[in-house]
Design a protein around this motif. Structure first.
Motif, PDB file in Angstrom:
ATOM      1  N   ILE A 182       0.835  -1.182  -0.070  1.00 56.51           N
ATOM      2  CA  ILE A 182      -0.007   0.084   0.131  1.00 56.51           C
ATOM      3  C   ILE A 182       0.929   1.044   0.124  1.00 56.51           C
ATOM      4  CG2 ILE A 182      -1.722   1.488   1.357  1.00 56.51           C
ATOM      5  CD1 ILE A 182      -2.831  -1.410   2.119  1.00 56.51           C
ATOM      6  N   LYS A 183       2.028   1.136   0.922  1.00 57.93           N
ATOM      7  CA  LYS A 183       2.828   2.437   0.936  1.00 57.93           C
ATOM      8  C   LYS A 183       3.565   2.503  -0.406  1.00 57.93           C
ATOM      9  CE  LYS A 183       3.717   2.217   5.667  1.00 57.93           C
ATOM     10  NZ  LYS A 183       4.970   1.978   6.714  1.00 57.93           N
ATOM     11  N   GLU A 184       3.723   1.545  -0.942  1.00 54.02           N
ATOM     12  CA  GLU A 184       4.667   1.538  -2.516  1.00 54.02           C
ATOM     13  C   GLU A 184       3.619   2.195  -3.277  1.00 54.02           C
ATOM     14  OE1 GLU A 184       6.357  -1.461  -5.748  1.00 54.02           O
ATOM     15  OE2 GLU A 184       7.037  -1.729  -3.493  1.00 54.02           O
ATOM     16  N   ARG A 185       2.509   1.782  -3.522  1.00 51.24           N
ATOM     17  CA  ARG A 185       1.429   2.161  -4.264  1.00 51.24           C
ATOM     18  C   ARG A 185       1.133   3.688  -4.271  1.00 51.24           C
ATOM     19  NH1 ARG A 185      -1.966  -2.508  -3.339  1.00 51.24           N
ATOM     20  NH2 ARG A 185      -3.383  -0.947  -2.462  1.00 51.24           N
ATOM     21  N   ALA A 186       1.122   4.300  -2.958  1.00 50.68           N
ATOM     22  CA  ALA A 186       0.906   5.560  -2.696  1.00 50.68           C
ATOM     23  C   ALA A 186       1.982   6.237  -3.047  1.00 50.68           C
ATOM     24  CB  ALA A 186       0.825   5.791  -1.115  1.00 50.68           C
ATOM     25  N   GLU A 187       3.257   6.092  -2.906  1.00 51.09           N
ATOM     26  CA  GLU A 187       4.326   6.559  -3.421  1.00 51.09           C
ATOM     27  C   GLU A 187       4.495   6.777  -5.031  1.00 51.09           C
ATOM     28  OE1 GLU A 187       6.807   8.597  -2.102  1.00 51.09           O
ATOM     29  OE2 GLU A 187       5.519   8.232  -0.009  1.00 51.09           O
ATOM     30  N   GLU A 188       4.314   5.781  -5.683  1.00 50.57           N
ATOM     31  CA  GLU A 188       4.116   5.726  -7.001  1.00 50.57           C
ATOM     32  C   GLU A 188       3.039   6.676  -7.408  1.00 50.57           C
ATOM     33  OE1 GLU A 188       3.142   1.817  -8.433  1.00 50.57           O
ATOM     34  OE2 GLU A 188       5.165   1.094  -7.689  1.00 50.57           O
ATOM     35  N   ALA A 189       1.743   6.678  -6.744  1.00 47.12           N
ATOM     36  CA  ALA A 189       0.762   7.722  -7.177  1.00 47.12           C
ATOM     37  C   ALA A 189       1.083   9.280  -6.814  1.00 47.12           C
ATOM     38  CB  ALA A 189      -0.601   7.197  -6.444  1.00 47.12           C
ATOM     39  N   LYS A 190       2.019   9.125  -6.010  1.00 44.18           N
ATOM     40  CA  LYS A 190       2.531  10.721  -5.601  1.00 44.18           C
ATOM     41  C   LYS A 190       3.263  11.137  -6.559  1.00 44.18           C
ATOM     42  CE  LYS A 190       4.234  11.947  -1.443  1.00 44.18           C
ATOM     43  NZ  LYS A 190       5.108  12.073  -0.086  1.00 44.18           N
ATOM     44  N   LEU A 191       4.290  10.189  -6.960  1.00 44.19           N
ATOM     45  CA  LEU A 191       5.079  10.627  -8.136  1.00 44.19           C
ATOM     46  C   LEU A 191       4.196  10.896  -9.436  1.00 44.19           C
ATOM     47  CD1 LEU A 191       8.070   7.966  -7.852  1.00 44.19           C
ATOM     48  CD2 LEU A 191       7.973  10.278  -7.331  1.00 44.19           C
ATOM     49  N   LYS A 192       3.234  10.128  -9.884  1.00 44.14           N
ATOM     50  CA  LYS A 192       2.675  10.272 -10.854  1.00 44.14           C
ATOM     51  C   LYS A 192       1.712  11.766 -10.896  1.00 44.14           C
ATOM     52  CE  LYS A 192       1.682   5.770 -12.554  1.00 44.14           C
ATOM     53  NZ  LYS A 192       0.655   4.620 -12.664  1.00 44.14           N
ATOM     54  N   VAL A 193       1.408  12.227  -9.695  1.00 51.67           N
ATOM     55  CA  VAL A 193       0.682  13.406  -9.383  1.00 51.67           C
ATOM     56  C   VAL A 193       1.825  14.401  -9.732  1.00 51.67           C
ATOM     57  CG1 VAL A 193      -0.278  14.884  -7.708  1.00 51.67           C
ATOM     58  CG2 VAL A 193      -1.049  12.652  -7.831  1.00 51.67           C
ATOM     59  N   GLN A 194       3.041  14.150  -9.251  1.00 52.68           N
ATOM     60  CA  GLN A 194       4.040  15.342  -9.420  1.00 52.68           C
ATOM     61  C   GLN A 194       4.545  15.689 -10.884  1.00 52.68           C
ATOM     62  OE1 GLN A 194       7.296  13.716  -6.987  1.00 52.68           O
ATOM     63  NE2 GLN A 194       6.165  14.733  -5.122  1.00 52.68           N
ATOM     64  N   ILE A 195       4.423  14.861 -11.742  1.00 50.80           N
ATOM     65  CA  ILE A 195       4.679  14.699 -13.175  1.00 50.80           C
ATOM     66  C   ILE A 195       3.467  15.072 -13.850  1.00 50.80           C
ATOM     67  CG2 ILE A 195       6.750  13.334 -12.979  1.00 50.80           C
ATOM     68  CD1 ILE A 195       5.230  10.941 -14.194  1.00 50.80           C
ATOM     69  N   GLY A 196       2.392  15.292 -13.423  1.00 51.46           N
ATOM     70  CA  GLY A 196       1.154  15.497 -14.043  1.00 51.46           C
ATOM     71  C   GLY A 196       0.429  14.346 -14.730  1.00 51.46           C
ATOM     72  N   GLU A 197       0.652  13.076 -14.440  1.00 56.10           N
ATOM     73  CA  GLU A 197      -0.114  12.056 -15.034  1.00 56.10           C
ATOM     74  C   GLU A 197      -1.148  11.746 -14.514  1.00 56.10           C
ATOM     75  OE1 GLU A 197       1.337   7.512 -15.653  1.00 56.10           O
ATOM     76  OE2 GLU A 197       2.978   8.783 -15.635  1.00 56.10           O
ATOM     77  N   VAL A 198      -1.411  11.957 -13.387  1.00 52.85           N
ATOM     78  CA  VAL A 198      -2.550  11.601 -12.698  1.00 52.85           C
ATOM     79  C   VAL A 198      -3.012  12.719 -11.490  1.00 52.85           C
ATOM     80  CG1 VAL A 198      -2.730   9.078 -12.908  1.00 52.85           C
ATOM     81  CG2 VAL A 198      -1.869  10.430 -10.752  1.00 52.85           C
ATOM     82  N   SER A 199      -4.424  12.913 -11.250  1.00 50.44           N
ATOM     83  CA  SER A 199      -4.958  14.024 -10.343  1.00 50.44           C
ATOM     84  C   SER A 199      -4.504  13.428  -8.883  1.00 50.44           C
ATOM     85  CB  SER A 199      -6.136  14.245 -10.628  1.00 50.44           C
ATOM     86  OG  SER A 199      -7.087  13.217  -9.881  1.00 50.44           O
ATOM     87  N   PRO A 200      -4.811  14.510  -8.000  1.00 51.71           N
ATOM     88  CA  PRO A 200      -4.415  14.208  -6.764  1.00 51.71           C
ATOM     89  C   PRO A 200      -5.336  13.071  -6.031  1.00 51.71           C
ATOM     90  CG  PRO A 200      -4.303  16.350  -6.621  1.00 51.71           C
ATOM     91  CD  PRO A 200      -4.663  15.991  -8.159  1.00 51.71           C
ATOM     92  N   ILE A 201      -6.565  12.942  -6.718  1.00 55.26           N
ATOM     93  CA  ILE A 201      -7.472  11.996  -6.131  1.00 55.26           C
ATOM     94  C   ILE A 201      -7.048  10.603  -6.237  1.00 55.26           C
ATOM     95  CG2 ILE A 201      -9.772  11.001  -6.956  1.00 55.26           C
ATOM     96  CD1 ILE A 201     -10.645  13.549  -8.086  1.00 55.26           C
ATOM     97  N   CYS A 202      -6.215  10.085  -7.189  1.00 59.52           N
ATOM     98  CA  CYS A 202      -5.439   9.016  -7.145  1.00 59.52           C
ATOM     99  C   CYS A 202      -4.752   8.573  -6.034  1.00 59.52           C
ATOM    100  CB  CYS A 202      -4.804   8.918  -8.696  1.00 59.52           C
ATOM    101  SG  CYS A 202      -4.199   7.338  -8.945  1.00 59.52           S
ATOM    102  N   TYR A 203      -3.796   9.677  -5.583  1.00 60.62           N
ATOM    103  CA  TYR A 203      -3.154   9.665  -4.606  1.00 60.62           C
ATOM    104  C   TYR A 203      -3.901   9.340  -3.373  1.00 60.62           C
ATOM    105  CZ  TYR A 203       0.323  11.125  -0.878  1.00 60.62           C
ATOM    106  OH  TYR A 203       0.919  11.040   0.401  1.00 60.62           O
ATOM    107  N   TYR A 204      -4.730  10.363  -3.102  1.00 63.43           N
ATOM    108  CA  TYR A 204      -5.487  10.137  -1.915  1.00 63.43           C
ATOM    109  C   TYR A 204      -6.310   9.061  -1.594  1.00 63.43           C
ATOM    110  CZ  TYR A 204      -4.093  14.924  -0.394  1.00 63.43           C
ATOM    111  OH  TYR A 204      -3.212  16.023  -0.045  1.00 63.43           O
ATOM    112  N   MET A 205      -6.710   8.431  -2.679  1.00 57.46           N
ATOM    113  CA  MET A 205      -7.237   6.924  -2.943  1.00 57.46           C
ATOM    114  C   MET A 205      -6.458   5.878  -2.347  1.00 57.46           C
ATOM    115  SD  MET A 205      -8.977   4.957  -6.074  1.00 57.46           S
ATOM    116  CE  MET A 205      -7.336   4.404  -6.597  1.00 57.46           C
ATOM    117  N   GLU A 206      -5.054   5.894  -3.074  1.00 57.07           N
ATOM    118  CA  GLU A 206      -4.118   4.923  -2.524  1.00 57.07           C
ATOM    119  C   GLU A 206      -3.933   5.394  -0.779  1.00 57.07           C
ATOM    120  OE1 GLU A 206      -3.241   2.356  -3.844  1.00 57.07           O
ATOM    121  OE2 GLU A 206      -3.917   2.771  -6.121  1.00 57.07           O
TER     122      GLU A 206
END
Length: 134
Positions: free
Chosen positions: A53-77
């Motif tokens: 779970i922590k790893e998926r959250a970190e991956e989502a955070k990186l994707k938000v930072q590079i503009g690939e996904v919205s913050p919704i994805c990060y907070y969901m993880e």
């Protein structure tokens, strides 16, 4: 399992002085309850799941930072949710929630929709919009 053989592993539960209620058989073969501080295989599996779970959250955070996904994805993880669970919390179809993962779509969401997500994640709309990478 017999009551006297209930696992008492020094894991996460014992460190926090907690016990788990489990079913076991007594000396007459009748089911009864017993307290356990944990079982090593279960503790390992739980630890691995939390690491995933922590790893998926970190991956989502990186994707938000590079503009690939919205913050919704990060907070969901971060909140240990999946698409189905989040859709239930915000009372929307899964395809709509998934669409809101797109940064361009997220940027156009109104405050009413953002408030649903903020409530689900227990954060403010400002925190959702102004994603910080601590």
């Amino acid at each position: 399992m017999e009551k006297e053989n209930v696992p008492q592993h020094d894991g996460n539960l014992s460190k926090k002085n907690l016990k788990e209620l489990v079913y076991a058989t007594d000396e007459n073969g009748n089911y009864t309850t017993a307290l356990s501080t944990g079982w090593e295989p279960k503790a390992i599996a739980l630890s691995n799941a939390i690491d995933d779970i922590k790893e998926r959250a970190e991956e989502a955070k990186l994707k938000v930072q590079i503009g690939e996904v919205s913050p919704i994805c990060y907070y969901m993880e971060l909140n240990k949710m999946d698409l189905t669970i989040l859709a239930g919390y915000v009372d929307m179809w899964k395809w709509r929630v998934k669409r809101h993962f797109k940064p361009t779509v997220f940027a156009k969401l109104n405050d009413k929709t953002l408030q649903k997500y903020a409530d689900a994640f227990d954060i403010s709309i400002a925190e959702l919009k102004n994603f910080k990478t601590d």
